[in-house]
Design an enzyme around this catalytic site. Structure first.
Site, PDB file in Angstrom:
ATOM      1  CG  HIS A 752      -1.941  -1.046   1.234  1.00  0.00           C
ATOM      2  ND1 HIS A 752      -2.559  -1.517   2.371  1.00  0.00           N
ATOM      3  CD2 HIS A 752      -2.482  -1.774   0.213  1.00  0.00           C
ATOM      4  CE1 HIS A 752      -3.423  -2.450   2.061  1.00  0.00           C
ATOM      5  NE2 HIS A 752      -3.398  -2.624   0.754  1.00  0.00           N
ATOM      6  CG  PHE A 777     -10.126  -6.178  23.929  1.00  0.00           C
ATOM      7  CD1 PHE A 777      -9.967  -6.979  25.051  1.00  0.00           C
ATOM      8  CD2 PHE A 777     -11.161  -5.246  23.912  1.00  0.00           C
ATOM      9  CE1 PHE A 777     -10.837  -6.876  26.127  1.00  0.00           C
ATOM     10  CE2 PHE A 777     -12.036  -5.133  24.979  1.00  0.00           C
ATOM     11  CZ  PHE A 777     -11.881  -5.943  26.097  1.00  0.00           C
TER      12      PHE A 777
END
Length: 1093
Positions: A752, A777
């Site tokens: 990318h 998390f």
């Protein structure tokens, strides 16, 4: 990749050539390049100032802080430069963690100056605009310029002026230098914009009484702007980062990439390494590299690369053979592993791309076994089951250990298997065939009523589905829509992407939508028309418009545009779309849009309150409601990942391929996806992570959020801030890919454009740490992402926050015929058969012979005709004879019927094709068509055993003309030189001329009766061609007779005479001849007697 570093020499060349400023820029184009091949004495002849001035010499290899590293030779004469280079040229040196060889140097004139005449200036791009940094003290000891420098932000589309530069940046500059510096900085900024720089640093910039001197320069340009800047840039060479060599294989793949609509990338990290990768997808390629490094394989990782965007079989073959060639050059004591991985493809036919890889494996099977290579494959997407089957079969037939896994296996599990960290299953679960997913297990074809709402947050009232208001006041910015898609969303598709549109309609159907989500298409390259699609079992028509204004006017309910415009036209079409207030969401699929254009799109979208998804994206999906283009893949994946109804988990990622992987992971560990968006891989996506995370936070149906971040940029820190400030209260599972980047010795640009860290805070490791500290998390690796998602989901179910709904089967959608055939599920007789040409592959093939071989073999036009007409490689003399026949039949003057008709037609103003056809239609037994008839008559007589005299007598008795005998002008006393030329060649080169000899004996008889009854050119070619077919060794007797019977020989005359007819057409046009009218005095008017009275 967009922003690419250029050498100092290239940067200065751009500056000297294109800067427009009132300031006097000195030492323009006074630099000389030194490489190991350079002869300094010859260089001095080219640059005479090397002999007369004091000099500076330094390496030009993207090395930062050269002065502090002692890599700049200052105030030397040419001999001093020679000695300085002797100690450094082609010597290995260490810069940071990178080791490399110094091989490219720059020599410039030394500029005597005082310390107070040194300044620092830098311009770099950000999402908001371009930042200009200036410090009044430049040079080696400039220090932390971010903290020290004066800064000026020039917003997107804003202009810079000398007044603002002087006021904001030059407060500490002496008055006598302020004007010169202001003029130079304005000129430099305009150059930066015009040539699409993304970074431009000069340190030091020296200003003396003589003018401005650019001493040291570092720069990056937006490589995607090549199509705009080619005239100014020329051919730009992008050097590799210091410490990494530029390999020819990298250049070869880069060239393939440039010529392809697909994406092909290759970076060699350690050619002696034992771990090689061949990964599909920009995001997936980073994840695999991360996992290899996490498992201790960083020192053995040989390459980074990716292939994506549906490359052809030939392209994947070329890519794969390059990898296999590289990895089988040096043996490794522990053998080698090749990881052929990837996420779940959205639209790439996995089996088709695997064909190229399988071909390469077969070609390299011997060296692969010699180097003890084990191959591990994991892939999903359209037709992946067939791809895995073929890959497994090639392992069995070649004896190469190939282990294949599908979507039932976690994406990166094969890395642990390959590196010995987890066992290899003996029999991995076999996934159902693609087609099985399309069968309704309930056996019903009706559309079941849904027990869930299409979206827990949807309100069927008008406010929820209506576009955001674009009214704007000075007090408040325009608010963007919080709900992008509903079950009633209507979209427009820019571009003739029929497969993507059909995929959207099939998704709508399985989601039990009342009507298709695509209202119309816009395609400027055709007129307005209707395009046929399927809605379930029915055929429907969607309107296609030539211009956007008509489409918007006729479809006021459309509020989403999906743009498949090319990288060259995406900017203009998007800016046009944003003129229409009904549009509140635009998805831009194209990759490679220049960053400056993207930032202008973002600014306009922010002003209008429009949400942009992309560029460089596959789009997004809202299960049960709406999907963008190819998002979510084909129906088998839509059904397998339960994307036809909403779940409770919303996600946002950069990568399109990885978004499909998230669909798979979330569907296997939770009740499914509520909404998912891939914002795109560019540095400046139209919308950012927090735009969507905050939407999800405010959407009641979303119970937990998953974010797949990436190295590069700082957007993830806004999520941290939102969690800490209590703005984001829903559980957030987050992982940033690209953790391997900090382990590499030199900079690697991942797939990318935005996947590159420019500072420590932009690394994936730093962002993962910050997210964990903020309360998100965060798994230990991507390998554990699914486990963390499941743990958080189970906890929410345990607390009663999520109450999973019962599953109901979706309706059956018939499979498209073309896709079913591609999967091998059906067969039908072909409408056409061909055995002479095949254009489907990478290279055109004539009768089994590649076009490159046609030219290499120099078979000429005759040989090409032999391949296409006779399906054979003919002997050289036969090819020459065919060419001679074409030459002698090319023309015979304007008086013959065919040429006459062509001329009359041309003079009537008709086009070339019509005029040519008019002439060709006159060809028959009486004109030009005697080749076949002559060949048949003479062959039959000769094969029957008739003597020449018997043949002549028989034809006379039957009242038939002997075809190929007789000429209006030529005679035995005035022979036709065309026939004579051909006769000499045939007698010299043909193995046998039995039929020709027979025809010549017939000619002796006929000319004894009348001297013009000669064997004419038609007859000669006819009988000689029969001799050729029968005796050249390439045809059986039956085949030779068949070619005569089906009219092949007349083709010679038709093809040859077409050249002459075209010549007559062009001649008449060139002479500007008017309409032809036949003169009366050349017409005999014979009317019936009763009519003339």
């Amino acid at each position: 990749m967009s922003a690419k570093a250029i050498s100092e020499q290239t940067g200065k060349e751009f500056l000297y050539k294109h800067i427009c400023t009132s300031a006097t820029v000195q030492n323009r184009f006074r630099y000389a390049n030194v490489t190991p091949e350079t002869d300094l004495d010859r260089l001095a002849l080219e640059h005479t100032w090397l002999l007369t001035e004091r000099l500076v010499v330094k390496p030009d290899q993207l090395i930062k802080r050269r002065g502090k590293l002692g890599l700049v030779g200052v105030n030397l004469d040419l001999n001093g430069v020679r000695e300085w280079l002797k100690a450094r040229l082609m010597k290995e040196t260490t810069v940071g963690k990178a080791k490399g060889v110094l091989k490219n140097f720059l020599i410039e004139p030394f500029v005597p100056h005082k310390q107070e005449e040194e300044f620092y200036v830098c311009i770099y791009a950000s999402r908001e605009g371009d930042h200009v940094l200036f410090h009044h003290q430049g040079g080696v000891d400039v220090g932390d310029v971010d903290a020290k420098a004066n800064k000026l932000l020039v917003g997107v589309d804003d202009k810079i002026c000398e007044g603002s530069v002087s006021k904001r940046l030059l407060a500490h500059v002496p008055n006598d230098k302020r004007l010169v510096l202001a003029q130079f900085i304005v000129g430099l900024f305009n150059l930066y914009e015009d040539l699409f720089f993304t970074y431009l640093e000069i340190n030091p910039l020296v200003v003396t009484k003589d003018g401005v001197f650019v001493l040291d320069m570092a720069a990056k340009i937006d490589a995607t702007a090549d199509y705009i800047c080619k005239a100014k840039w020329g051919d730009v060479e992008f050097p590799p980062p210091f410490g990494r060599e530029a390999y020819p294989e990298e250049a070869y793949i880069a060239d393939l990439d440039a010529k392809s609509g697909a994406s092909l990338k290759l970076t060699l990290l350690n050619p002696q390494g034992r771990i090689w990768t061949m990964v599909a997808g920009g995001g997936a390629s980073v994840v695999y590299s991360d996992t290899i490094c996490d498992l201790g394989g960083v020192d053995e990782l040989a390459n980074y690369g990716e292939y994506s965007g549906a490359p052809s079989e030939q392209q994947t073959y070329d890519y794969a053979k390059t990898i296999l060639s590289l990895m089988t050059r040096e043996k490794h004591p522990d053998g080698k592993v090749l990881i052929i991985g990837g996420s779940i493809a959205n639209f790439t036919n996995v089996a088709a791309t695997f064909k190229g890889i399988v071909r390469a494996i077969r070609d390299y099977q011997v060296p692969l076994k010699e180097h003890q290579v084990a191959i591990f494959v994991r892939r999903g997407g359209p037709n992946y089951q067939e791809g895995l089957r073929v890959m497994g079969e090639v392992g069995k037939t070649t004896g190469i250990p190939i282990h294949v896994f599908g979507t039932e296996t976690h994406m990166t599990a094969i890395v642990g298997m390959a590196l010995g960290h987890r066992p290899i299953p003996n029999q991995p679960p076999v996934a159902a065939h693609t087609a099985n997913f399309l069968l309704n297990s309930s056996g019903s074809t009706s559309t079941p009523a849904s027990t869930r709402t299409a979206s827990f947050s949807d309100n069927r009232g008008k406010a929820e589905g209506s576009p955001a208001k674009n009214t704007k006041s000075a007090a408040a910015p325009v608010v963007k829509a919080s709900t992008l898609f509903s079950k009633h969303t209507k979209s427009m598709v820019w571009g003739m992407q029929t497969r993507a549109v059909q995929g959207m309609l099939d998704f709508d159907y399985v989601c039990s939508r009342d009507a298709p989500s695509v209202a119309a298409m816009v395609y400027p390259f055709t007129g307005d028309h209707k395009q046929k699609f399927y809605w379930g079992h029915k055929e429907i028509l969607l309107p296609v418009y030539k211009n956007m204004a008509d489409a918007m006017k006729k479809h006021p309910d459309v509020d989403v545009l999906i743009s498949f415009a090319s990288l060259r036209s995406a900017f203009d079409s998007t800016m046009e779309t944003m003129q229409y207030p009904q549009i509140h969401t635009i998805a831009i699929i194209a990759e490679g849009i220049p960053e400056a254009h993207t930032r202008k799109i973002i600014r306009r979208a922010d002003e209008k309150g429009i949400t942009i998804i992309g560029p460089a994206t596959v789009g997004g999906i809202k299960p049960g409601c709406f999907k963008i283009g190819n998002t979510g893949g084909m129906l088998d994946n839509i059904l397998a990942s339960k994307l036809y109804r909403p779940g409770s988990v919303a996600y946002v990622s950069r990568s399109g391929g990885m978004s499909n992987e998230l669909n798979n992971i979330i569907s296997r560990t939770t009740d499914g996806v509520f909404e998912g968006v891939a914002i795109g891989g560019d540095r400046y996506p139209g919308s950012v992570f927090t735009d969507h995370v905050l939407r999800y936070q405010d959407t009641p149906g979303v119970k937990m959020i998953v974010v797949l971040g990436e190295i590069g940029g700082t957007e993830e820190y806004k999520i941290c801030q939102g969690i800490r400030e209590g703005r984001i209260t829903k559980p957030v599972v987050c992982w940033c890919i690209g953790t391997c980047a900090t382990m590499f010795a030199s900079e690697v640009q991942f797939g990318h454009a935005g996947a590159c860290a420019n500072q420590a805070s932009e690394t994936a490791v730093a962002k993962n740490t910050a997210l964990k500290e903020a309360g998100a998390f965060v798994p230990k690796s991507f390998d554990e992402l699914g486990e963390i998602i499941k743990s958080v989901y189970d906890d929410l179910v345990g607390k009663g926050v999520i109450q999973p709904a019962p599953e109901l089967p979706p309706p059956t959608v018939p499979m498209d015929y073309s896709w079913a055939r591609e999967l091998g599920l059906i067969r039908k007789p072909a409408s056409f058969m061909t055995s002479i040409c095949d254009e489907r592959g990478q290279e055109l093939i004539y009768a089994g012979m590649p076009i490159t071989e046609v030219f290499k073999s120099e078979i000429g036009l005759g040989g090409t005709l032999g391949l296409l007409w006779f399906q054979r490689r003919l002997p050289r003399y036969a090819c020459q004879f065919i060419e001679m026949c074409l030459m002698v039949t090319a023309d015979h003057g304007p008086a013959v019927s065919g040429a006459h008709n062509t001329i009359v037609c041309a003079r009537a103003g008709k086009d070339l094709i019509s005029s040519l056809t008019s002439g060709l239609l006159t060809i028959g037994d009486r004109f030009g068509g005697a080749l076949d008839a002559a060949a048949k008559q003479f062959s039959k007589a000769f094969d029957s055993g008739l003597l020449p005299m018997e043949f002549v007598n028989k034809m006379k008795k039957d009242g038939k003309l002997i075809m190929g005998i007789g000429h209006r002008v030529k005679s035995i006393n005035n022979p036709d030189m065309r026939v004579q030329i051909l006769k000499d060649f045939v007698k010299q080169h043909f193995p046998s001329t039995q039929l020709l000899d027979y025809a010549l004996d017939v000619e002796k008889i006929t000319t004894s009766k009348k001297p013009n009854l000669i064997l004419n050119v038609d007859g000669f070619i006819g009988v000689a061609f029969v001799d050729l077919l029968r005796t050249c060794g390439g045809f059986t007797r039956d085949e030779a007779d068949e070619f005569v019977e089906i009219g092949a020989l007349n083709g010679i005359f038709v093809l040859g005479r077409s050249m002459g007819f075209i010549g007559h057409y062009l001649d008449q046009k060139r002479l500007r001849q008017g309409l032809y009218r036949h003169p009366w005095d050349d017409i005999s008017y014979v009317l019936p007697e009763h009519m003339s009275m």
